[in-house]
Design a protein around this motif. Structure first.
Motif, PDB file in Angstrom:
ATOM      1  N   MET A  82       0.852  -1.195   0.000  1.00 32.96           N
ATOM      2  CA  MET A  82       0.000   0.000   0.000  1.00 32.96           C
ATOM      3  C   MET A  82       0.888   1.245   0.000  1.00 32.96           C
ATOM      4  N   GLU A  83       0.653   2.138  -0.959  1.00 29.01           N
ATOM      5  CA  GLU A  83       1.444   3.350  -1.064  1.00 29.01           C
ATOM      6  C   GLU A  83       0.553   4.585  -0.964  1.00 29.01           C
ATOM      7  N   ARG A  84       1.091   5.646  -0.364  1.00 28.06           N
ATOM      8  CA  ARG A  84       0.414   6.937  -0.376  1.00 28.06           C
ATOM      9  C   ARG A  84       1.057   7.777  -1.483  1.00 28.06           C
ATOM     10  N   LEU A  85       0.227   8.270  -2.400  1.00 28.96           N
ATOM     11  CA  LEU A  85       0.719   9.011  -3.547  1.00 28.96           C
ATOM     12  C   LEU A  85       0.190  10.443  -3.533  1.00 28.96           C
ATOM     13  N   ASP A  86       0.943  11.340  -4.112  1.00 30.03           N
ATOM     14  CA  ASP A  86       0.503  12.719  -4.278  1.00 30.03           C
ATOM     15  C   ASP A  86      -0.321  12.806  -5.557  1.00 30.03           C
ATOM     16  N   GLY A  87      -1.630  12.979  -5.395  1.00 28.96           N
ATOM     17  CA  GLY A  87      -2.503  13.035  -6.558  1.00 28.96           C
ATOM     18  C   GLY A  87      -2.300  14.278  -7.405  1.00 28.96           C
ATOM     19  N   GLY A  88      -1.542  15.247  -6.883  1.00 28.82           N
ATOM     20  CA  GLY A  88      -1.295  16.479  -7.622  1.00 28.82           C
ATOM     21  C   GLY A  88      -0.112  16.389  -8.569  1.00 28.82           C
ATOM     22  N   THR A  89       0.560  15.230  -8.619  1.00 27.40           N
ATOM     23  CA  THR A  89       1.690  15.033  -9.522  1.00 27.40           C
ATOM     24  C   THR A  89       1.490  13.725 -10.300  1.00 27.40           C
ATOM     25  N   VAL A  90       2.271  13.549 -11.334  1.00 25.03           N
ATOM     26  CA  VAL A  90       2.197  12.323 -12.135  1.00 25.03           C
ATOM     27  C   VAL A  90       2.706  11.156 -11.288  1.00 25.03           C
ATOM     28  N   ILE A  91       1.895  10.119 -11.149  1.00 28.84           N
ATOM     29  CA  ILE A  91       2.250   8.995 -10.288  1.00 28.84           C
ATOM     30  C   ILE A  91       3.150   8.018 -11.039  1.00 28.84           C
ATOM     31  N   PRO A  92       3.841   7.127 -10.333  1.00 31.09           N
ATOM     32  CA  PRO A  92       4.745   6.172 -10.989  1.00 31.09           C
ATOM     33  C   PRO A  92       4.020   5.291 -12.011  1.00 31.09           C
ATOM     34  N   ASP A  93       4.755   4.863 -13.022  1.00 35.64           N
ATOM     35  CA  ASP A  93       4.172   4.052 -14.097  1.00 35.64           C
ATOM     36  C   ASP A  93       3.503   2.791 -13.573  1.00 35.64           C
ATOM     37  N   ARG A  94       4.071   2.200 -12.517  1.00 32.87           N
ATOM     38  CA  ARG A  94       3.529   0.939 -12.004  1.00 32.87           C
ATOM     39  C   ARG A  94       2.121   1.101 -11.448  1.00 32.87           C
ATOM     40  N   MET A  95       1.696   2.348 -11.138  1.00 35.20           N
ATOM     41  CA  MET A  95       0.374   2.581 -10.603  1.00 35.20           C
ATOM     42  C   MET A  95      -0.583   3.188 -11.626  1.00 35.20           C
ATOM     43  N   ARG A  96      -0.113   3.370 -12.851  1.00 39.55           N
ATOM     44  CA  ARG A  96      -0.969   3.944 -13.882  1.00 39.55           C
ATOM     45  C   ARG A  96      -1.787   2.849 -14.555  1.00 39.55           C
ATOM     46  N   GLY A  97      -2.853   3.253 -15.225  1.00 41.32           N
ATOM     47  CA  GLY A  97      -3.717   2.277 -15.896  1.00 41.32           C
ATOM     48  C   GLY A  97      -4.618   1.520 -14.951  1.00 41.32           C
ATOM     49  N   GLY A  98      -4.818   2.075 -13.756  1.00 38.91           N
ATOM     50  CA  GLY A  98      -5.622   1.385 -12.751  1.00 38.91           C
ATOM     51  C   GLY A  98      -7.052   1.868 -12.695  1.00 38.91           C
ATOM     52  N   VAL A  99      -7.783   1.323 -11.728  1.00 42.25           N
ATOM     53  CA  VAL A  99      -9.158   1.731 -11.456  1.00 42.25           C
ATOM     54  C   VAL A  99      -9.144   2.475 -10.125  1.00 42.25           C
ATOM     55  N   VAL A 100      -9.730   3.682 -10.112  1.00 38.51           N
ATOM     56  CA  VAL A 100      -9.707   4.503  -8.910  1.00 38.51           C
ATOM     57  C   VAL A 100     -11.103   4.678  -8.340  1.00 38.51           C
ATOM     58  N   ALA A 101     -11.228   4.475  -7.038  1.00 38.10           N
ATOM     59  CA  ALA A 101     -12.442   4.858  -6.313  1.00 38.10           C
ATOM     60  C   ALA A 101     -12.254   6.313  -5.937  1.00 38.10           C
ATOM     61  N   LEU A 102     -13.193   7.152  -6.353  1.00 38.66           N
ATOM     62  CA  LEU A 102     -13.029   8.591  -6.215  1.00 38.66           C
ATOM     63  C   LEU A 102     -14.057   9.147  -5.234  1.00 38.66           C
TER      64      LEU A 102
END
Length: 308
Positions: free
Chosen positions: A1-21
């Protein structure tokens, strides 16, 4: 589990996912339904499962004088999201820049550019963007434009009424932590670092761990049966006072916890205190003898409650 800054481009390994918003303060049954759907979709697709949140809460930004109302801290939300199966928690810092984004800009900048989402799951009443210009219909149309799917989850009801953070707050303010726990699926818990107090408790045989209430909602002032969860995994039973200590001067708003059968220095330790049941309102006593007698009775009641 990682905490990411949603205000910046996130790492490639976490892109292409499904987000609960959503905001997900409290992470109650309704929030769990939204997050659970996003996590299930992501796992089925073999893609990252993200549960996003906003901090500070938008209400705090737009109405800074609002009394404390938070049900969870970011740390608590991170643990809850991780336990639900999320891979990461993007945090959108709610400031003037974010508040000024239109719905279209929020989708293009935050969801597409920064998160690179393949899918979004929200509650049916989700709104976003400057002046709340976006709703689920707008989100769905923008998803089609940008190439990501959008799914909404309806309200979860208990006893014929929707589960909501405001409903949970009302229960806690009314001194009904058991009712709140039924909607949260766990006890409401206040987490904080044990601080030095006036040390009056130890002189009357009731040394307490004092914790500042911070940005948490203020539940009904009074005495509670509680459980404390330590960072080392221990779970401690106890009784606590939430309030301003009317028998002492000057008034000081605190969570004061007395853990049964514990002889240990807790200063500086982080403790999460779960409110299990409400015993009685705060009261002022004429002398320490009357106060101690009542504390004896309160602790006996708390022990009985916690044994059940």
């Amino acid at each position: 589990m990682e905490r990411l800054d949603g205000g910046t481009v996130i790492p490639d390994r976490m892109r292409g996912g499904v987000v609960a918003l959503g905001n997900f303060d409290g992470f109650h049954l309704g929030h769990q339904a939204v997050a659970g759907r996003a996590i299930a979709r992501a796992q089925a697709a073999g893609s990252p499962a993200l549960v996003a949140t906003f901090d500070p809460h938008p209400v705090r930004y737009f109405k800074p004088d609002t009394p404390p109302f938070r049900l969870t801290t970011l740390d608590q939300r991170e643990r809850l999201f991780g336990a639900a199966g999320a891979d990461a928690m993007p945090v959108f810092g709610f400031d003037a820049a974010l508040a000024g984004l239109t719905a279209e800009e929020f989708v293009a900048d935050m969801l597409v550019r920064n998160l690179g989402v393949a899918g979004v799951v929200t509650g049916h009443d989700f709104t976003f963007g400057k002046g709340r210009g976006g709703n689920v219909d707008v989100l769905r149309a923008l998803g089609e434009e940008h190439g990501f799917s959008v799914e909404t989850v309806g309200a979860v009801t208990v006893d014929g009424a929707p589960v909501s953070s405001s409903r949970i707050r009302d229960l806690l303010i009314a001194g009904n932590p058991r009712g709140a726990a039924a909607l949260l699926t766990r006890p409401f818990a206040i987490e904080g670092k044990v601080q030095h107090g006036d040390k009056v408790g130890r002189t009357i045989g009731y040394p307490t761990a004092n914790i500042d209430l911070g940005n948490y909602l203020r539940p009904a002032y009074g005495i509670y049966a509680v459980r404390g969860r330590m960072r080392d995994g221990r779970v401690l039973d106890g009784a606590a006072n939430i309030g301003v200590r009317p028998s002492f001067e000057p008034p000081k708003e605190l969570l004061e916890v007395y853990f049964f059968d514990l002889d240990e220095d807790l200063y500086g330790q982080m403790i999460e205190v779960e409110l299990i049941d409400y015993i009685r309102p705060e009261a002022k006593f004429d002398d320490l003898q009357a106060l101690v007698a009542q504390m004896d009775a309160d602790c006996q009641m708390a022990r009985t409650i916690l044994r059940q």
